[in-house]
Design an enzyme around this catalytic site. Structure first.
Site, PDB file in Angstrom:
ATOM      1  N   GLU A 277       0.821  -1.210   0.000  1.00 17.56           N
ATOM      2  CA  GLU A 277       0.000   0.000   0.000  1.00 17.56           C
ATOM      3  C   GLU A 277       0.858   1.265   0.000  1.00 17.56           C
ATOM      4  O   GLU A 277       1.770   1.390   0.833  1.00 17.56           O
ATOM      5  CB  GLU A 277      -0.945  -0.023   1.207  1.00 17.56           C
ATOM      6  CG  GLU A 277      -1.814   1.223   1.365  1.00 17.56           C
ATOM      7  CD  GLU A 277      -2.695   1.512   0.156  1.00 17.56           C
ATOM      8  OE1 GLU A 277      -3.303   0.556  -0.369  1.00 17.56           O
ATOM      9  OE2 GLU A 277      -2.766   2.676  -0.256  1.00 17.56           O
ATOM     10  N   THR A 321      -6.267   2.583  -5.053  1.00 14.82           N
ATOM     11  CA  THR A 321      -6.036   1.148  -4.884  1.00 14.82           C
ATOM     12  C   THR A 321      -6.864   0.329  -5.870  1.00 14.82           C
ATOM     13  O   THR A 321      -6.365  -0.612  -6.491  1.00 14.82           O
ATOM     14  CB  THR A 321      -6.391   0.703  -3.451  1.00 14.82           C
ATOM     15  OG1 THR A 321      -5.433   1.236  -2.546  1.00 14.82           O
ATOM     16  CG2 THR A 321      -6.367  -0.811  -3.318  1.00 14.82           C
ATOM     17  N   HIS A 438      -0.682   3.400   5.024  1.00 14.30           N
ATOM     18  CA  HIS A 438      -1.676   4.234   4.333  1.00 14.30           C
ATOM     19  C   HIS A 438      -1.728   5.585   5.017  1.00 14.30           C
ATOM     20  O   HIS A 438      -1.624   5.651   6.237  1.00 14.30           O
ATOM     21  CB  HIS A 438      -3.054   3.545   4.389  1.00 14.30           C
ATOM     22  CG  HIS A 438      -4.066   4.171   3.479  1.00 14.30           C
ATOM     23  ND1 HIS A 438      -4.601   5.408   3.715  1.00 14.30           N
ATOM     24  CD2 HIS A 438      -4.618   3.716   2.325  1.00 14.30           C
ATOM     25  CE1 HIS A 438      -5.447   5.696   2.734  1.00 14.30           C
ATOM     26  NE2 HIS A 438      -5.480   4.691   1.871  1.00 14.30           N
ATOM     27  N   ASP A 499       1.161   0.275  -5.091  1.00 14.14           N
ATOM     28  CA  ASP A 499      -0.022   0.631  -5.889  1.00 14.14           C
ATOM     29  C   ASP A 499      -0.016   2.062  -6.409  1.00 14.14           C
ATOM     30  O   ASP A 499      -0.461   2.338  -7.508  1.00 14.14           O
ATOM     31  CB  ASP A 499      -1.332   0.310  -5.153  1.00 14.14           C
ATOM     32  CG  ASP A 499      -1.533   1.086  -3.863  1.00 14.14           C
ATOM     33  OD1 ASP A 499      -0.555   1.614  -3.312  1.00 14.14           O
ATOM     34  OD2 ASP A 499      -2.684   1.144  -3.387  1.00 14.14           O
ATOM     35  N   HIS A 500       0.480   3.003  -5.587  1.00 16.06           N
ATOM     36  CA  HIS A 500       0.509   4.412  -6.009  1.00 16.06           C
ATOM     37  C   HIS A 500       1.366   5.175  -5.022  1.00 16.06           C
ATOM     38  O   HIS A 500       1.830   4.615  -4.035  1.00 16.06           O
ATOM     39  CB  HIS A 500      -0.901   4.998  -6.079  1.00 16.06           C
ATOM     40  CG  HIS A 500      -1.730   4.730  -4.849  1.00 16.06           C
ATOM     41  ND1 HIS A 500      -1.541   5.380  -3.664  1.00 16.06           N
ATOM     42  CD2 HIS A 500      -2.722   3.823  -4.624  1.00 16.06           C
ATOM     43  CE1 HIS A 500      -2.389   4.921  -2.763  1.00 16.06           C
ATOM     44  NE2 HIS A 500      -3.119   3.956  -3.312  1.00 16.06           N
TER      45      HIS A 500
HETATM   46  C1  GP9 Z   1      -8.942   0.359   1.327  1.00 15.92           C
HETATM   47  C2  GP9 Z   1      -7.536   0.353   0.875  1.00 15.92           C
HETATM   48  C3  GP9 Z   1      -7.027   1.729   0.554  1.00 15.92           C
HETATM   49  O1  GP9 Z   1      -9.490  -0.871   1.590  1.00 15.92           O
HETATM   50  O2  GP9 Z   1      -7.331  -0.568  -0.108  1.00 15.92           O
HETATM   51  O3  GP9 Z   1      -7.511   2.278  -0.606  1.00 15.92           O
HETATM   52  P1  GP9 Z   1      -6.914   3.632  -1.202  1.00 15.92           P
HETATM   53  O4  GP9 Z   1      -7.328   4.755  -0.284  1.00 15.92           O
HETATM   54  O5  GP9 Z   1      -5.423   3.517  -1.246  1.00 15.92           O
HETATM   55  O6  GP9 Z   1      -7.486   3.758  -2.566  1.00 15.92           O
HETATM   56 MN    MN Z   2      -3.887   2.362  -2.094  1.00 13.65          MN
END
Ligand code: GP9
Ligand code: MN
Length: 733
Positions: A277, A321, A438, A499-500
């Site tokens: 993440e 995500t 996150h 992912d980003h």
């Molecule tokens: C939520 C997680 C985060 O379940 O996958 O999503 P994001 O905020 O990174 O799009």
């Molecule tokens: Mn994400």
């Protein structure tokens, strides 16, 4: 003035509060109207509290919105009846609307009890048969308070029949209906404005239905959903198989041939995808105070069993995500606006990795994640993608300190997944979505490594980011230790990717000194360079791993993995290209149509020379021509992908040997999942290919070692998981 207020209060007290006047009011048109509005608002608030768990409100503004959001909408909708002159029709229309709104509310209550989600128009109209998962319709859960959703209507009708309420023949004064409509409209507008301030991009990003209901109310949400569904339906209706042919031709022309050196190198192996993440490439090998941030990931990066990429970019749009997931599973782009998962995921035709691998190599499949199952509409999307198991935060103990606002902490997610993972028949395709790293990157003191000192950058986000990076690194290491100990590693290919970005452009300049750059010189290309995320393919036993410098991105992952597994991606509609192919194009398209190549970049309408980090103020004629050519390639690619997804064109095409995925084949309830995994093992007996079966029906969980301080905590009845609100940045430790 004072006197007027006093009189008004007196009037309210006598006419509204004192019960003996109630009946008299009910005998006027305006009074009857007001009572119906009042009851509808109260019933909605009752549902919010008793059934929708107060929609996980977090701040006073949200609480206020909960009470206000039913008022405006109900007033506007019902005000139309005030124009009706004939008394029977007026009362009849009002009661019918009241019943319809109460029914909508009540159906949502019942649906929520079963699915923890709100009814979409598709579900109401039955276009999208909801998987009942073996649950008979009779299993509807009724609550004692349900009576309150209906008692007012029954009472009104009874009072009318017994003539305690008599129809008032006098229509409302001329401007009265308009006045009521205007007040309702005003309330709704203020509601929308406040919602937009508290939660920007609410409508465009569409995180979760619960977000929308919380801010807008059930009625506006349903109307918005209906509008969206109608729009999507129109786009889809007009689509023709010829449009698909165009896309298919485009994709075939851009297919990058298999590289025999790598084809089938991982044939038959399990695949574990670890979604890191918000994890950026710049953290790899980064040192802070002389210490590596992610020593374990660095060791994988340089491992001789790893093919790692250092010019791999994230290409997500607003779906973050979920866009990354979509690209990895399908090799198609997310949408120009909003999240494809949320907007189209209820009935989209996918030809995605879990189904492809299941049909080509008999792979079983699972996703593991610590957040609730509905976020990003995963409950629905995964079924259409063919995921057999969706092990979400709803499966785990996420109480007390075990979770952050985004869900179960990573160290616990990996450990607690073992009872499910070890029961999957091999080969399996399993995806882990980590979430502790996150934003806002806050972590309990107990989870922090006392030996790791982070930056003092001037940005709290940046400083915290490295702390959760470090935690993520430790979590992955513990999981790898288990994979090695349990023997799974031997026949598994592990794919890791970020992912980003985690550090937004606003905070990025604080990274300058850490990256050895001058903060005052920080520019758009520096920001674009930071969009690199890790991509590593780790295959124990492989000896000739290396760091590959090819420019590519998330769109390219599916064909790369498929070819390594010996599955030719040619018959599938994929916009990416195998990163290991000699024919791979190095133009990386960003979702906003910007692009980067090893030599040039186009960012917000300006061109850059990548190697020298300089802006090209006056491109030569030749350069202009080349840039136009690249831009047209990028634009066509994105448009083709959008046409495919928005028009759901895959429904016109079934690749040879591929069986379309049926949503109804999947049931993600915990009970059904456990029973299914158990019965597969039992049925196969000695032939069971799960790790559990191979281990003589003994769990391997004792081989898992974690230093997570919460691992032994008892379950409590508190939880921090507020996933639907968690990008509220004020949410700190
Ligand atoms: C939520 C997680 C985060 O379940 O996958 O999503 P994001 O905020 O990174 O799009
Ligand atoms: Mn994400």
């Amino acid at each position: 003035m004072k006197k007027r207020v006093k009189n008004w209060l007196k009037h309210i007290w006598q006419e509204v509060i004192l019960p003996h006047n109630w009946l008299r009011q009910l005998n006027t048109r305006a009074g009857f109207f007001s009572w119906i509005v009042l009851f509808l608002v109260l019933k909605t608030v009752l549902a919010y509290g008793a059934d929708f768990e107060w929609l996980h409100v977090q701040d006073p503004i949200q609480v206020l919105l909960l009470f206000v959001n039913p008022i405006g909408f109900t007033m506007i909708l019902l005000s139309s009846t005030l124009l009706i002159k004939p008394k029977q029709i007026y009362y009849g229309a009002l009661l019918i609307l009241d019943t319809v709104l109460s029914l909508l509310l009540y159906l949502n209550v019942i649906y929520f009890r079963e699915f923890s989600d709100f009814l979409s128009i598709n579900t109401i109209l039955g276009y999208n048969t909801v998987n009942q998962g073996g649950k008979a319709a009779g299993a509807i859960a009724f609550g004692v308070h349900d009576i309150f959703f209906w008692i007012d209507i029954v009472a009104m009708i009874a009072l009318i029949i017994t003539r305690k309420i008599k129809f008032d023949p006098r229509p409302l004064a001329r401007f009265q209906p308009f006045k009521i409509f205007t007040i309702g409209f005003f309330i709704l507008t203020v509601n929308l404005l406040v919602a937009d301030i508290d939660r920007p991009q609410l409508l465009t990003r569409q995180f979760d239905r619960e977000y929308m209901v919380k801010y807008l109310g059930l009625g506006p949400f349903t109307i918005y959903d209906a509008f969206n569904t109608y729009q999507t339906g129109q786009v889809r209706k007009s689509a023709t198989p010829e449009e698909f042919t165009k896309v298919k031709n485009y994709v075939s022309e851009h297919y990058a041939a298999i590289n025999p050196q790598f084809y089938g190198k991982a044939k038959g192996k399990n695949v574990i995808v670890i979604h890191l993440e918000s994890f950026q490439q710049m953290s790899i090998d980064a040192k802070i105070n002389g210490q590596e941030v992610t020593p374990f990931l660095n060791s994988l990066y340089h491992n001789q069993s790893t093919i790692a990429f250092d010019n791999f970019f994230n290409q997500v749009g607003q779906g973050k995500t979920s866009d990354a997931e979509n690209m990895l599973e399908t090799s198609t782009f997310g949408l120009p606006q909003g999240s494809l998962f949320s907007k189209l995921g209820n009935d989209q035709t996918f030809q995605a990795m879990p189904a492809i691998l299941n049909q080509h190599g008999d792979y079983s499949s699972a996703v593991f994640h610590g957040n609730t199952g509905t976020f990003w509409n995963r409950n629905n999307v995964y079924k259409h993608m063919g995921y057999q198991n969706w092990i979400s935060g709803d499966y785990f103990d996420v109480t007390g300190q075990k979770a952050t606002t985004w869900g179960l902490k990573d160290k616990l997610l990996f450990k607690d997944s073992v009872p499910y993972l070890e029961n999957l028949q091999q080969p399996f395709y399993a995806k882990y979505l980590t979430v502790t790293n996150h934003t806002p990157y806050t972590l309990d003191r107990d989870d922090r490594d006392p030996n790791f000192a982070t930056t003092n950058s001037g940005s709290k986000i940046v400083d915290n980011y490295f702390v959760t990076n470090h935690y993520l690194d430790q979590a992955v290491k513990e999981f790898f230790d288990y994979l090695n100990k349990s023997g799974l590693a031997k026949n598994t290919m592990v794919v890791l990717y970020g992912d980003h970005y985690g550090i937004s452009n606003t905070d990025a300049k604080y990274l300058a000194p850490i990256l050895g750059k001058d903060e005052s010189q920080w520019n758009d290309l520096d920001n674009a360079n930071l969009q690199r995320v890790p991509f590593m393919i780790y295959m124990p036993g492989m000896k000739n791993g290396y760091i590959n410098h090819t420019y590519g991105g998330e769109i390219d992952v599916a064909p790369t993995i498929e070819h390594l597994l010996g599955v030719n991606s040619k018959s599938y509609i994929q916009f990416g290209q195998d990163l290991l192919s000699q024919q791979h194009s190095q133009i990386v398209a960003f979702r906003n149509k910007d692009w980067i190549t090893p030599d040039y970049a186009s960012l917000s309408g300006r061109y850059w020379e990548v190697k020298t980090n300089t802006m090209i103020e006056n491109p030569t004629a030749d350069q202009e021509k080349m840039f136009d050519q690249i831009q047209s390639e990028v634009t066509t690619k994105l448009n083709m992908s959008d046409s495919l997804n928005q028009k759901n064109l895959l429904r016109f095409y079934t690749p040879k040997g591929f069986k379309p995925v049926e949503e109804k084949d999947f049931d993600y309830s915990k009970r059904a999942t456990i029973a299914r995994l158990k019965s597969e093992n039992n049925k196969l007996g000695k032939n069971s290919k799960s790790l559990f079966g191979k281990n003589n029906n003994q769990s391997t969980i004792s081989q898992y070692v974690t230093d997570a301080p919460e691992a032994k905590d008892q379950q409590t009845d508190t939880t921090r998981v507020l996933p639907r609100n968690a990008d509220d940045w004020s949410q700190s430790e």
